[in-house]
Design a protein around this motif. Sequence first.
Motif, PDB file in Angstrom:
ATOM      1  N   GLY A 169     -11.558  -1.204 -17.918  1.00  0.00           N
ATOM      2  CA  GLY A 169     -10.498  -0.213 -17.870  1.00  0.00           C
ATOM      3  C   GLY A 169      -9.983  -0.012 -16.453  1.00  0.00           C
ATOM      4  O   GLY A 169      -8.765   0.019 -16.214  1.00  0.00           O
ATOM      5  N   ALA A 170     -10.913   0.116 -15.491  1.00  0.00           N
ATOM      6  CA  ALA A 170     -10.514   0.305 -14.101  1.00  0.00           C
ATOM      7  C   ALA A 170      -9.836  -0.953 -13.560  1.00  0.00           C
ATOM      8  O   ALA A 170      -8.848  -0.880 -12.830  1.00  0.00           O
ATOM      9  CB  ALA A 170     -11.728   0.667 -13.252  1.00  0.00           C
ATOM     10  N   ILE A 171     -10.370  -2.116 -13.931  1.00  0.00           N
ATOM     11  CA  ILE A 171      -9.774  -3.372 -13.470  1.00  0.00           C
ATOM     12  C   ILE A 171      -8.330  -3.477 -13.945  1.00  0.00           C
ATOM     13  O   ILE A 171      -7.423  -3.848 -13.183  1.00  0.00           O
ATOM     14  CB  ILE A 171     -10.601  -4.576 -13.967  1.00  0.00           C
ATOM     15  CG1 ILE A 171     -11.974  -4.580 -13.281  1.00  0.00           C
ATOM     16  CG2 ILE A 171      -9.864  -5.885 -13.701  1.00  0.00           C
ATOM     17  CD1 ILE A 171     -12.931  -5.593 -13.859  1.00  0.00           C
ATOM     18  N   ALA A 172      -8.085  -3.127 -15.211  1.00  0.00           N
ATOM     19  CA  ALA A 172      -6.726  -3.191 -15.757  1.00  0.00           C
ATOM     20  C   ALA A 172      -5.802  -2.223 -15.018  1.00  0.00           C
ATOM     21  O   ALA A 172      -4.637  -2.546 -14.744  1.00  0.00           O
ATOM     22  CB  ALA A 172      -6.746  -2.884 -17.248  1.00  0.00           C
ATOM     23  N   LEU A 173      -6.310  -1.028 -14.701  1.00  0.00           N
ATOM     24  CA  LEU A 173      -5.503  -0.049 -13.976  1.00  0.00           C
ATOM     25  C   LEU A 173      -5.104  -0.593 -12.611  1.00  0.00           C
ATOM     26  O   LEU A 173      -3.919  -0.550 -12.227  1.00  0.00           O
ATOM     27  CB  LEU A 173      -6.293   1.249 -13.808  1.00  0.00           C
ATOM     28  CG  LEU A 173      -5.734   2.269 -12.807  1.00  0.00           C
ATOM     29  CD1 LEU A 173      -4.349   2.742 -13.227  1.00  0.00           C
ATOM     30  CD2 LEU A 173      -6.689   3.449 -12.648  1.00  0.00           C
ATOM     31  N   TYR A 174      -6.065  -1.122 -11.874  1.00  0.00           N
ATOM     32  CA  TYR A 174      -5.770  -1.620 -10.539  1.00  0.00           C
ATOM     33  C   TYR A 174      -4.817  -2.820 -10.593  1.00  0.00           C
ATOM     34  O   TYR A 174      -3.922  -2.946  -9.749  1.00  0.00           O
ATOM     35  CB  TYR A 174      -7.061  -1.995  -9.810  1.00  0.00           C
ATOM     36  CG  TYR A 174      -7.985  -0.813  -9.601  1.00  0.00           C
ATOM     37  CD1 TYR A 174      -7.496   0.411  -9.147  1.00  0.00           C
ATOM     38  CD2 TYR A 174      -9.351  -0.901  -9.860  1.00  0.00           C
ATOM     39  CE1 TYR A 174      -8.327   1.498  -8.954  1.00  0.00           C
ATOM     40  CE2 TYR A 174     -10.194   0.178  -9.675  1.00  0.00           C
ATOM     41  CZ  TYR A 174      -9.681   1.379  -9.223  1.00  0.00           C
ATOM     42  OH  TYR A 174     -10.522   2.454  -9.040  1.00  0.00           O
ATOM     43  N   GLU A 175      -4.990  -3.672 -11.568  1.00  0.00           N
ATOM     44  CA  GLU A 175      -4.102  -4.825 -11.679  1.00  0.00           C
ATOM     45  C   GLU A 175      -2.668  -4.395 -11.980  1.00  0.00           C
ATOM     46  O   GLU A 175      -1.718  -5.026 -11.520  1.00  0.00           O
ATOM     47  CB  GLU A 175      -4.628  -5.790 -12.740  1.00  0.00           C
ATOM     48  CG  GLU A 175      -5.888  -6.532 -12.296  1.00  0.00           C
ATOM     49  CD  GLU A 175      -6.407  -7.497 -13.341  1.00  0.00           C
ATOM     50  OE1 GLU A 175      -5.965  -7.386 -14.514  1.00  0.00           O
ATOM     51  OE2 GLU A 175      -7.249  -8.342 -12.997  1.00  0.00           O
ATOM     52  N   ARG A 176      -2.501  -3.313 -12.752  1.00  0.00           N
ATOM     53  CA  ARG A 176      -1.148  -2.812 -13.022  1.00  0.00           C
ATOM     54  C   ARG A 176      -0.468  -2.352 -11.735  1.00  0.00           C
ATOM     55  O   ARG A 176       0.767  -2.373 -11.636  1.00  0.00           O
ATOM     56  CB  ARG A 176      -1.191  -1.651 -14.027  1.00  0.00           C
ATOM     57  CG  ARG A 176      -1.434  -2.070 -15.453  1.00  0.00           C
ATOM     58  CD  ARG A 176      -1.038  -0.973 -16.440  1.00  0.00           C
ATOM     59  NE  ARG A 176      -1.784   0.249 -16.239  1.00  0.00           N
ATOM     60  CZ  ARG A 176      -2.956   0.523 -16.820  1.00  0.00           C
ATOM     61  NH1 ARG A 176      -3.518  -0.377 -17.617  1.00  0.00           N
ATOM     62  NH2 ARG A 176      -3.569   1.663 -16.602  1.00  0.00           N
ATOM     63  N   LEU A 177      -1.265  -1.943 -10.765  1.00  0.00           N
ATOM     64  CA  LEU A 177      -0.701  -1.481  -9.499  1.00  0.00           C
ATOM     65  C   LEU A 177      -0.525  -2.620  -8.497  1.00  0.00           C
ATOM     66  O   LEU A 177      -0.082  -2.381  -7.366  1.00  0.00           O
ATOM     67  CB  LEU A 177      -1.598  -0.396  -8.886  1.00  0.00           C
ATOM     68  CG  LEU A 177      -1.806   0.867  -9.727  1.00  0.00           C
ATOM     69  CD1 LEU A 177      -2.579   1.905  -8.935  1.00  0.00           C
ATOM     70  CD2 LEU A 177      -0.486   1.442 -10.204  1.00  0.00           C
ATOM     71  N   GLY A 178      -0.880  -3.830  -8.902  1.00  0.00           N
ATOM     72  CA  GLY A 178      -0.677  -4.970  -8.022  1.00  0.00           C
ATOM     73  C   GLY A 178      -1.915  -5.441  -7.293  1.00  0.00           C
ATOM     74  O   GLY A 178      -1.835  -6.351  -6.449  1.00  0.00           O
ATOM     75  N   PHE A 179      -3.079  -4.862  -7.581  1.00  0.00           N
ATOM     76  CA  PHE A 179      -4.309  -5.317  -6.949  1.00  0.00           C
ATOM     77  C   PHE A 179      -4.722  -6.657  -7.554  1.00  0.00           C
ATOM     78  O   PHE A 179      -4.592  -6.879  -8.760  1.00  0.00           O
ATOM     79  CB  PHE A 179      -5.437  -4.304  -7.143  1.00  0.00           C
ATOM     80  CG  PHE A 179      -5.356  -3.114  -6.228  1.00  0.00           C
ATOM     81  CD1 PHE A 179      -6.042  -3.095  -5.021  1.00  0.00           C
ATOM     82  CD2 PHE A 179      -4.584  -2.016  -6.575  1.00  0.00           C
ATOM     83  CE1 PHE A 179      -5.955  -1.997  -4.179  1.00  0.00           C
ATOM     84  CE2 PHE A 179      -4.489  -0.912  -5.735  1.00  0.00           C
ATOM     85  CZ  PHE A 179      -5.180  -0.903  -4.526  1.00  0.00           C
ATOM     86  N   VAL A 180      -5.205  -7.552  -6.703  1.00  0.00           N
ATOM     87  CA  VAL A 180      -5.705  -8.846  -7.152  1.00  0.00           C
ATOM     88  C   VAL A 180      -7.117  -9.028  -6.623  1.00  0.00           C
ATOM     89  O   VAL A 180      -7.475  -8.497  -5.571  1.00  0.00           O
ATOM     90  CB  VAL A 180      -4.809 -10.005  -6.671  1.00  0.00           C
ATOM     91  CG1 VAL A 180      -3.435  -9.934  -7.310  1.00  0.00           C
ATOM     92  CG2 VAL A 180      -4.690 -10.015  -5.145  1.00  0.00           C
ATOM     93  N   THR A 181      -7.928  -9.774  -7.368  1.00  0.00           N
ATOM     94  CA  THR A 181      -9.303 -10.004  -6.960  1.00  0.00           C
ATOM     95  C   THR A 181      -9.344 -11.059  -5.858  1.00  0.00           C
ATOM     96  O   THR A 181      -8.864 -12.174  -6.038  1.00  0.00           O
ATOM     97  CB  THR A 181     -10.163 -10.471  -8.152  1.00  0.00           C
ATOM     98  OG1 THR A 181     -10.202  -9.396  -9.118  1.00  0.00           O
ATOM     99  CG2 THR A 181     -11.580 -10.800  -7.715  1.00  0.00           C
ATOM    100  N   HIS A 182      -9.889 -10.680  -4.725  1.00  0.00           N
ATOM    101  CA  HIS A 182     -10.044 -11.599  -3.607  1.00  0.00           C
ATOM    102  C   HIS A 182     -11.344 -12.387  -3.723  1.00  0.00           C
ATOM    103  O   HIS A 182     -11.377 -13.602  -3.555  1.00  0.00           O
ATOM    104  CB  HIS A 182     -10.026 -10.841  -2.273  1.00  0.00           C
ATOM    105  CG  HIS A 182     -10.126 -11.728  -1.077  1.00  0.00           C
ATOM    106  ND1 HIS A 182     -11.320 -12.220  -0.605  1.00  0.00           N
ATOM    107  CD2 HIS A 182      -9.155 -12.215  -0.248  1.00  0.00           C
ATOM    108  CE1 HIS A 182     -11.101 -12.981   0.457  1.00  0.00           C
ATOM    109  NE2 HIS A 182      -9.792 -12.991   0.700  1.00  0.00           N
ATOM    110  N   HIS A 183     -12.440 -11.693  -4.032  1.00  0.00           N
ATOM    111  CA  HIS A 183     -13.727 -12.328  -4.244  1.00  0.00           C
ATOM    112  C   HIS A 183     -14.596 -11.368  -5.041  1.00  0.00           C
ATOM    113  O   HIS A 183     -14.232 -10.212  -5.258  1.00  0.00           O
ATOM    114  CB  HIS A 183     -14.405 -12.692  -2.909  1.00  0.00           C
ATOM    115  CG  HIS A 183     -14.692 -11.509  -2.031  1.00  0.00           C
ATOM    116  ND1 HIS A 183     -13.752 -10.986  -1.150  1.00  0.00           N
ATOM    117  CD2 HIS A 183     -15.794 -10.718  -1.905  1.00  0.00           C
ATOM    118  CE1 HIS A 183     -14.282  -9.945  -0.524  1.00  0.00           C
ATOM    119  NE2 HIS A 183     -15.514  -9.754  -0.962  1.00  0.00           N
ATOM    120  N   THR A 184     -15.741 -11.849  -5.493  1.00  0.00           N
ATOM    121  CA  THR A 184     -16.674 -11.015  -6.241  1.00  0.00           C
ATOM    122  C   THR A 184     -17.980 -10.918  -5.481  1.00  0.00           C
ATOM    123  O   THR A 184     -18.550 -11.923  -5.045  1.00  0.00           O
ATOM    124  CB  THR A 184     -16.918 -11.612  -7.645  1.00  0.00           C
ATOM    125  OG1 THR A 184     -15.678 -11.701  -8.346  1.00  0.00           O
ATOM    126  CG2 THR A 184     -17.878 -10.730  -8.442  1.00  0.00           C
TER     127      THR A 184
END
Length: 303
Positions: A282-297
């Motif tokens: 849920g949080a990942i989807a929220l951040y992605e809607r705002l333009g956040f992308v995963t840089h690394h894990t």
Amino acid sequence: MSDAPEPHLLGTAVGRHSLGRHVVGTRIVVRHLLPDGRATDVLGVCLAWGDTELVIDRDGAGPVTIRVSDVVTGKPVPPRASIAHRFDAHEIELHVGSLWPAMDSAPLGTWLLRSSPPFGGRLRRRGNSALAMAEPGLPVADAASAVRAFYAALGQDPLIQVQADSAVEAALVPFGFTPLGAGDAHCQVALVSRALRSSTASPSASTQLEEGDDRVRVSLDGGTATGEAVLDGDWLGIHDVAVDPTHRRRGLATHVLAELLDWGASQGARIAWLHVETNNPGAIALYERLGFVTHHTNRYLSG
């Protein structure tokens, strides 16, 4: 934001280009005339090209409309490098130190040994682990022993933060360091301007801001939703965003993020970063809607 004009000879000829409708959706640079006769360059993605006007979305500055008859020269240019590829993992993770001013650190080759007191009532892994995002620059066996000795002196279990599935993780396994099995977290990044444009504040929620010199805490409706952000140069670290379970799905988390991003923008922040656990879709989807992308894990290894 206005264009930044530069001098040119009056009477500069226009139309010396091969641009047209075929460049819509492409990143281009265009030199065009201003009303006073000077010329300026615009760089960005072409959104539209009509019979009389074209529209360019300038990098980080919004769209501008130009008359086709004023275009002097222009050409396509390579796409701008994704924000996820402009920095290495070690560089980003160093900003974790700004979250907790009381954190102590000591270098171990290219690694960083970190310790910090409890924050929010508990020890945080990010502040109490060795940051190891590259080969240590000394034998791995020696580095592993040094990590154990450092945390043993503090009375803590040794932890090492690595990039998940990396060569460093594989190199540590023979020396007894294995994944915790929980707590893997994506490090996500976004341009503050992009994320702010995509966020909205709920008009029905009352907002309280507690500001410090380099940090802010946002609280909605007396603590129903909260979040914090810390400024480190032009980087904005967002953390501890939480919403009361009985008030979720009301857009309060987005409201908190909008307030944090707005504060960061007012302080000159350009890039926002955060950690979100991989088992929190849920949080990942929220951040992605705002333009956040995963840089690394990130992954934590216990010794």
